[in-house]
Design a protein around this motif. Structure first.
Motif, PDB file in Angstrom:
ATOM      1  N   GLY A  43     -58.297 -58.416 -65.355  1.00 27.67           N
ATOM      2  CA  GLY A  43     -59.055 -57.933 -66.491  1.00 27.67           C
ATOM      3  C   GLY A  43     -58.932 -56.427 -66.544  1.00 27.67           C
ATOM      4  N   LEU A  44     -59.460 -55.826 -67.593  1.00 27.52           N
ATOM      5  CA  LEU A  44     -59.419 -54.376 -67.757  1.00 27.52           C
ATOM      6  C   LEU A  44     -60.805 -53.877 -68.150  1.00 27.52           C
ATOM      7  N   PHE A  45     -61.194 -52.745 -67.581  1.00 26.97           N
ATOM      8  CA  PHE A  45     -62.470 -52.114 -67.906  1.00 26.97           C
ATOM      9  C   PHE A  45     -62.172 -50.742 -68.496  1.00 26.97           C
ATOM     10  N   VAL A  46     -62.367 -50.596 -69.800  1.00 27.09           N
ATOM     11  CA  VAL A  46     -62.148 -49.314 -70.454  1.00 27.09           C
ATOM     12  C   VAL A  46     -63.489 -48.597 -70.630  1.00 27.09           C
ATOM     13  N   LEU A  47     -63.424 -47.284 -70.743  1.00 28.51           N
ATOM     14  CA  LEU A  47     -64.591 -46.441 -71.011  1.00 28.51           C
ATOM     15  C   LEU A  47     -65.605 -46.477 -69.872  1.00 28.51           C
ATOM     16  N   GLY A  48     -65.085 -46.474 -68.648  1.00 28.34           N
ATOM     17  CA  GLY A  48     -65.927 -46.299 -67.481  1.00 28.34           C
ATOM     18  C   GLY A  48     -65.763 -44.900 -66.918  1.00 28.34           C
ATOM     19  N   SER A  49     -66.182 -44.713 -65.681  1.00 29.54           N
ATOM     20  CA  SER A  49     -66.128 -43.381 -65.074  1.00 29.54           C
ATOM     21  C   SER A  49     -64.693 -42.890 -64.901  1.00 29.54           C
ATOM     22  N   SER A  50     -63.815 -43.755 -64.406  1.00 25.80           N
ATOM     23  CA  SER A  50     -62.410 -43.357 -64.237  1.00 25.80           C
ATOM     24  C   SER A  50     -61.699 -43.179 -65.568  1.00 25.80           C
ATOM     25  N   SER A  51     -62.306 -43.686 -66.645  1.00 27.33           N
ATOM     26  CA  SER A  51     -61.773 -43.479 -67.996  1.00 27.33           C
ATOM     27  C   SER A  51     -62.196 -42.138 -68.570  1.00 27.33           C
ATOM     28  N   GLU A  52     -63.008 -41.380 -67.820  1.00 31.38           N
ATOM     29  CA  GLU A  52     -63.574 -40.117 -68.312  1.00 31.38           C
ATOM     30  C   GLU A  52     -64.419 -40.330 -69.567  1.00 31.38           C
ATOM     31  N   ALA A  53     -65.086 -41.481 -69.651  1.00 27.78           N
ATOM     32  CA  ALA A  53     -65.856 -41.803 -70.861  1.00 27.78           C
ATOM     33  C   ALA A  53     -66.897 -40.742 -71.172  1.00 27.78           C
ATOM     34  N   ALA A  54     -67.486 -40.147 -70.127  1.00 28.52           N
ATOM     35  CA  ALA A  54     -68.525 -39.137 -70.358  1.00 28.52           C
ATOM     36  C   ALA A  54     -67.977 -37.887 -71.036  1.00 28.52           C
ATOM     37  N   PHE A  55     -66.673 -37.685 -70.974  1.00 31.38           N
ATOM     38  CA  PHE A  55     -66.052 -36.481 -71.543  1.00 31.38           C
ATOM     39  C   PHE A  55     -65.470 -36.723 -72.931  1.00 31.38           C
ATOM     40  N   LEU A  56     -65.361 -37.978 -73.335  1.00 35.73           N
ATOM     41  CA  LEU A  56     -64.684 -38.301 -74.591  1.00 35.73           C
ATOM     42  C   LEU A  56     -65.656 -38.262 -75.756  1.00 35.73           C
ATOM     43  N   THR A  57     -65.151 -37.872 -76.926  1.00 36.15           N
ATOM     44  CA  THR A  57     -65.960 -37.961 -78.137  1.00 36.15           C
ATOM     45  C   THR A  57     -66.113 -39.427 -78.528  1.00 36.15           C
ATOM     46  N   ASP A  58     -67.065 -39.694 -79.407  1.00 29.67           N
ATOM     47  CA  ASP A  58     -67.244 -41.071 -79.865  1.00 29.67           C
ATOM     48  C   ASP A  58     -65.978 -41.584 -80.548  1.00 29.67           C
TER      49      ASP A  58
END
Length: 311
Positions: A43-58
């Motif tokens: 499976g794949l988990f996008v928009l987590g910590s390793s995805s740098e989700a906290a740094f990305l715009t909406d």
């Protein structure tokens, strides 16, 4: 595709490749997804910590989930993070990731404002009520400053609010309480327990966890899939050797000079440098204000790859 109950195996938290001007590099993201799928992940988990989700715009978050869901096209389940400070903002993320076709969502406790356990429970109930797909709790107290209590997780699972837990707390005893508690309650037998650790996957699987969400699996998906399969086959001696090899490879997260950068810059920079060196992504840039690795630090990442047989 429907999420298996429980979801098992290796579910990497997909890095978000960026261009030099810090926009989402869609071609590199697609290559990274192919690299992970070819590695045999489950499976794949996008928009987590390793995805740098906290740094990305909406808008960038939306582009990531839309790109990955469209490219995977149902071959694997895609979990999408809906991580934000407050319930209203999380609900906004729920709306677009489910519209994009995510198969499950992953939410932390609220943060910034201090929250009581009753408010955390209310948060997850409100999120689940607005989600058309299963909700996984993400326990990451280093980032949200709240540790999810095992009893709270299990009670929300029994209510049908939570379908799984991704545990990045570093508290193996508390994680074990959830794993054993879920196994003891027939009404939540399908509840998924996933460790977020790179370093104790074999231990987590031995105590009964369903799978792992290791950031280092971006770099070496084959290694983590091999580790998972060895554990499931009961070959604990070879599993331990593979885990120890991966522990050695994980040393790359410490290449950054702590006098000029934080641990996040070092770790995410190392993952992206490794993916760049392996020819998977075009640019190793991390999101602002993270500090980039120096040439010497990138060279050290290369030595870790070579030592693990990946270059």
């Amino acid at each position: 595709m429907p999420i298996p109950t429980p979801l098992t195996g290796v579910v990497p938290p997909v890095c978000t490749p960026l261009t030099p001007d810090r926009e989402v590099d869609v071609p590199s993201l697609i290559r990274l997804v192919d690299h992970l799928v070819d590695g045999g992940v489950d499976g794949l988990f996008v928009l987590g910590s390793s995805s740098e989700a906290a740094f990305l715009t909406d808008a960038q978050r939306r582009l990531v989930v839309e790109t990955v869901v469209a490219h995977v096209a149902g071959r694997l389940p895609v979990l999408a993070g809906v991580i934000d400070m407050t319930t209203p903002r999380v609900l906004d993320h729920v709306a677009y990731v489910t519209a994009a076709g995510a198969d499950a969502i992953v939410a932390t406790a609220p943060f910034y404002a201090r929250t009581h356990p009753a408010e955390i429970a209310r948060h997850f109930r409100l999120v689940a009520a607005r989600s058309s797909v299963p909700v996984f709790a993400y326990d990451i107290p280093v980032s949200v400053h709240t540790k999810l209590d095992p009893e709270l997780v299990l009670s929300l699972a029994a209510e049908g609010v939570l379908s799984g837990l991704k545990d990045s707390s570093g508290d193996l005893a508390a994680f074990r309480a959830v794993v054993t508690g879920a196994r003891a309650q027939p009404d939540i037998a399908g509840f998924t327990t996933l460790t977020g650790s790179e370093l104790v996957v074999d231990s987590a699987l031995a105590l009964g966890a369903d799978g792992a969400v290791p950031g280092l699996a971006n770099v070496d998906p084959h290694g983590y899939v091999r580790l998972d399969r060895l554990c499931r086959g009961g070959d604990w001696e070879r599993a331990r050797a593979e885990q120890e090899r991966l522990c050695g490879l994980f040393g790359m997260v410490g290449v950054g000079d702590p006098a000029r950068m934080g641990g996040g810059s070092s770790a995410l920079g190392a993952f992206k440098a490794a993916l760049h060196l392996r020819g998977v992504i075009a640019c190793p840039a991390t999101a602002e204000p993270q500090v980039p690795l120096s040439e010497a630090e990138v060279e050290r990442v290369g030595k870790y790859l070579a030592g693990a047989g990946l270059l």
